[in-house]
Design a protein around this motif. Structure first.
Motif, PDB file in Angstrom:
ATOM      1  N   PHE A  94      41.746  28.171  52.338  1.00 13.90           N
ATOM      2  CA  PHE A  94      42.797  27.894  51.810  1.00 13.90           C
ATOM      3  C   PHE A  94      43.943  27.625  52.934  1.00 13.90           C
ATOM      4  N   ALA A  95      43.995  28.662  53.940  1.00 14.31           N
ATOM      5  CA  ALA A  95      44.917  28.686  54.785  1.00 14.31           C
ATOM      6  C   ALA A  95      44.772  27.515  55.584  1.00 14.31           C
ATOM      7  N   GLY A  96      43.427  26.908  55.856  1.00 10.41           N
ATOM      8  CA  GLY A  96      43.189  25.758  56.791  1.00 10.41           C
ATOM      9  C   GLY A  96      43.467  24.403  56.080  1.00 10.41           C
ATOM     10  N   ILE A 156      43.067  40.153  51.443  1.00  8.17           N
ATOM     11  CA  ILE A 156      43.945  39.261  52.092  1.00  8.17           C
ATOM     12  C   ILE A 156      43.688  37.734  51.388  1.00  8.17           C
ATOM     13  N   ASN A 157      42.282  37.732  50.859  1.00  9.84           N
ATOM     14  CA  ASN A 157      42.220  36.491  50.139  1.00  9.84           C
ATOM     15  C   ASN A 157      42.975  36.654  48.838  1.00  9.84           C
ATOM     16  N   PHE A 158      43.543  37.587  48.154  1.00  7.98           N
ATOM     17  CA  PHE A 158      44.327  37.535  47.073  1.00  7.98           C
ATOM     18  C   PHE A 158      45.794  37.185  47.513  1.00  7.98           C
ATOM     19  N   ILE A 159      46.181  37.825  48.729  1.00  7.73           N
ATOM     20  CA  ILE A 159      47.451  37.450  49.390  1.00  7.73           C
ATOM     21  C   ILE A 159      47.655  36.108  49.497  1.00  7.73           C
ATOM     22  N   VAL A 160      46.474  35.305  50.218  1.00  8.88           N
ATOM     23  CA  VAL A 160      46.925  34.148  50.477  1.00  8.88           C
ATOM     24  C   VAL A 160      46.696  33.235  49.349  1.00  8.88           C
ATOM     25  N   LEU A 161      46.060  33.296  48.185  1.00 10.48           N
ATOM     26  CA  LEU A 161      46.063  32.623  46.979  1.00 10.48           C
ATOM     27  C   LEU A 161      47.425  32.692  46.331  1.00 10.48           C
ATOM     28  N   LEU A 162      47.902  33.943  46.272  1.00  5.73           N
ATOM     29  CA  LEU A 162      49.340  33.882  45.518  1.00  5.73           C
ATOM     30  C   LEU A 162      50.220  33.319  46.539  1.00  5.73           C
ATOM     31  N   GLY A 163      49.946  33.247  47.873  1.00  7.11           N
ATOM     32  CA  GLY A 163      51.007  32.618  48.451  1.00  7.11           C
ATOM     33  C   GLY A 163      50.848  31.010  48.281  1.00  7.11           C
ATOM     34  N   GLY A 179      54.831  17.567  37.476  1.00  9.36           N
ATOM     35  CA  GLY A 179      54.874  19.108  37.173  1.00  9.36           C
ATOM     36  C   GLY A 179      53.398  19.737  37.590  1.00  9.36           C
ATOM     37  N   TRP A 180      52.421  19.298  37.858  1.00  6.44           N
ATOM     38  CA  TRP A 180      51.234  19.979  38.224  1.00  6.44           C
ATOM     39  C   TRP A 180      51.203  20.522  39.497  1.00  6.44           C
ATOM     40  N   PRO A 181      50.962  21.760  39.655  1.00  3.01           N
ATOM     41  CA  PRO A 181      51.029  22.578  40.951  1.00  3.01           C
ATOM     42  C   PRO A 181      49.961  21.902  42.106  1.00  3.01           C
ATOM     43  N   GLN A 182      50.317  20.945  42.844  1.00  4.95           N
ATOM     44  CA  GLN A 182      49.466  20.494  43.852  1.00  4.95           C
ATOM     45  C   GLN A 182      50.469  20.015  45.011  1.00  4.95           C
ATOM     46  N   SER A 183      49.822  20.040  46.165  1.00  2.69           N
ATOM     47  CA  SER A 183      50.660  19.584  47.414  1.00  2.69           C
ATOM     48  C   SER A 183      50.787  18.036  47.504  1.00  2.69           C
ATOM     49  N   ASP A 278      42.546  24.999  42.546  1.00  3.16           N
ATOM     50  CA  ASP A 278      41.096  25.190  42.225  1.00  3.16           C
ATOM     51  C   ASP A 278      40.257  24.325  42.960  1.00  3.16           C
ATOM     52  N   MET A 279      40.720  23.918  44.339  1.00  2.40           N
ATOM     53  CA  MET A 279      40.129  23.153  45.129  1.00  2.40           C
ATOM     54  C   MET A 279      38.688  23.431  45.602  1.00  2.40           C
ATOM     55  N   SER A 280      38.879  25.065  45.538  1.00  2.00           N
ATOM     56  CA  SER A 280      37.558  25.788  45.899  1.00  2.00           C
ATOM     57  C   SER A 280      36.946  26.735  44.850  1.00  2.00           C
ATOM     58  N   PRO A 281      35.586  26.461  44.230  1.00  2.00           N
ATOM     59  CA  PRO A 281      35.367  27.214  43.192  1.00  2.00           C
ATOM     60  C   PRO A 281      34.352  28.613  43.787  1.00  2.00           C
ATOM     61  N   GLY A 282      35.080  29.175  44.927  1.00  2.00           N
ATOM     62  CA  GLY A 282      34.472  30.195  45.515  1.00  2.00           C
ATOM     63  C   GLY A 282      33.674  30.033  46.747  1.00  2.00           C
ATOM     64  N   TYR A 283      33.769  28.829  47.593  1.00  2.00           N
ATOM     65  CA  TYR A 283      33.305  28.509  48.589  1.00  2.00           C
ATOM     66  C   TYR A 283      33.056  29.516  49.566  1.00  2.00           C
ATOM     67  N   GLY A 284      34.178  30.331  49.861  1.00  2.00           N
ATOM     68  CA  GLY A 284      34.148  31.254  51.005  1.00  2.00           C
ATOM     69  C   GLY A 284      33.191  32.529  50.585  1.00  2.00           C
ATOM     70  N   TYR A 285      33.071  32.738  49.264  1.00  2.00           N
ATOM     71  CA  TYR A 285      32.337  33.736  48.924  1.00  2.00           C
ATOM     72  C   TYR A 285      30.873  33.323  48.843  1.00  2.00           C
ATOM     73  N   THR A 286      30.495  32.401  48.430  1.00  2.00           N
ATOM     74  CA  THR A 286      29.030  31.551  48.350  1.00  2.00           C
ATOM     75  C   THR A 286      28.645  31.681  49.860  1.00  2.00           C
TER      76      THR A 286
END
Length: 355
Positions: A94-96, A156-163, A179-183, A278-286
């Motif tokens: 997500f940071a990338g 840090i994952n949770f901190i980044v997602l909150l950020g 109104g949809w939260p997207q960049s 929701d762009m990543s359904p857990g790619y980092g964990y998978t």
């Protein structure tokens, strides 16, 4: 009682049969769950394979899903080789992605009003740096202070997602998204081209495969690769032998985090063009699962990534046809990981029964 006794050597036959046995075990466990759900096992597996690999469209969806999985799998592989247990690839992804959009999509979509030939490499560099810096802190904390990197990278994952959530509802929010939260979106000149016409497969696949080959070459042919293996085998012994442990850990952290950050940038540039929660359904964990399935081999990550992606994609087709929940795909992936780990353990140790 049982105890494990280390084998003096492992035969090639055992190394070949171990993953085969793991696959068979996984299929048996999953079959029991399919029967429990009241569906025919043979048809369920056939639909799973057909949905993931049975047509050009199925292959295109599988390969598209495999791209971020290969990159996060490489990130985990690089870190785990040095016993730096990076559980933070999700946050680094997500940071990338955010860094890529910040360079290539902000300022009204003009991206600092630079040429795409300049912006694109800057965008990828920013993503790699963002992911790398996110892992560098936990790596140094482990090396210098003994802080458990599993805990720090996971938190840090949770901190980044909150950020990310705050930024998508704040300064990076697209004013045209109703109104949809997207960049904001990347400008079209910065998006990756299609690898196969009329499909979603993009040239990010070439990036992923190329990076896998580069990582393999680094491990096999460079001094850094030797140092990584030495630190991973025994950090104290490596330091005694003259291996620069701190420098090696720093290089591993930067490379691992950069790969995860690039996964986010390539996902944005190749598929979504903007960042959402929701762009990543857990790619980092998978990616951790993929690294372990591949035996921490960079080229094996490609095959493991395609396999996992095919299971996840095929599960959607299978679920609609026979009514088995798509969560069976997660069970197959998790069971295959456990089976491979146990099979690998048994190739290195034999079970002895004692009185």
């Amino acid at each position: 009682m049982m105890r494990l006794e280390r084998r003096h050597e492992t035969s090639r036959a055992a190394l070949v049969l171990a993953p085969i046995g793991a696959v068979v075990f996984t299929m048996i466990v999953s079959a029991l769950l399919v029967l429990w759900a009241g569906a025919p096992v043979g048809r369920t597996y056939a639909l799973l394979l057909q949905g993931g690999f049975g047509s050009v469209f199925a292959w295109s969806e599988t390969l598209t899903r495999a791209i971020p999985l290969i990159l996060t799998g490489l990130a985990a592989t690089v870190a785990f080789k040095a016993r730096l247990f990076n559980i933070g690839a999700e946050g680094q992804l997500f940071a990338g992605a955010l860094a890529a959009v910040a360079v290539g999509g902000m300022h009204g979509g003009t991206g600092f009003e630079l040429s795409p030939w300049v912006l694109f490499p800057l965008m990828m560099l920013a993503a790699a740096v963002a992911g790398a810096l996110l892992l560098l802190g936990p790596a140094l904390m482990k090396n210098k202070l003994g802080v458990d990197e599993v805990v720090t990278t996971l938190l840090i994952n949770f901190i980044v997602l909150l950020g990310v959530s705050a930024l998508l509802d704040g300064p990076m929010k697209d004013p045209t998204a109703m109104g949809w939260p997207q960049s904001v979106s990347l400008q079209s000149d910065l998006e990756l081209g299609k690898l196969i016409a009329q499909t979603r497969v993009h040239t990010g696949l070439l990036w992923a495969v190329s990076l896998a080959v580069i990582v393999w070459a680094i491990f096999k042919y460079t001094v850094l690769g030797f140092d990584v293996r030495a630190v991973g085998a025994n950090a104290r012994a490596a330091a005694f032998a003259g291996v620069p442990v701190t420098r090696t850990v720093v290089m591993v952290a930067l490379l691992s985090g950069a790969l995860a950050g690039l996964a986010g940038a390539i996902e944005v540039a190749g598929r979504t063009s903007y960042v959402t929660l929701d762009m990543s359904p857990g790619y980092g964990y998978t990616g951790i699962v993929i690294a372990m399935l591949a035996g921490l081999h960079p080229l094996g990550v490609i095959a493991a990534g395609v396999f996992v992606a095919g299971v996840l994609v095929g599960a959607d087709t299978m679920s609609r046809a026979v009514g088995v929940p798509t969560y069976i795909a997660d069970v197959i992936v998790a069971a295959s990981l456990i089976a491979v780990l146990v099979a690998t353990l048994l190739t290195q140790y034999r079970v002895r029964m004692t009185k």
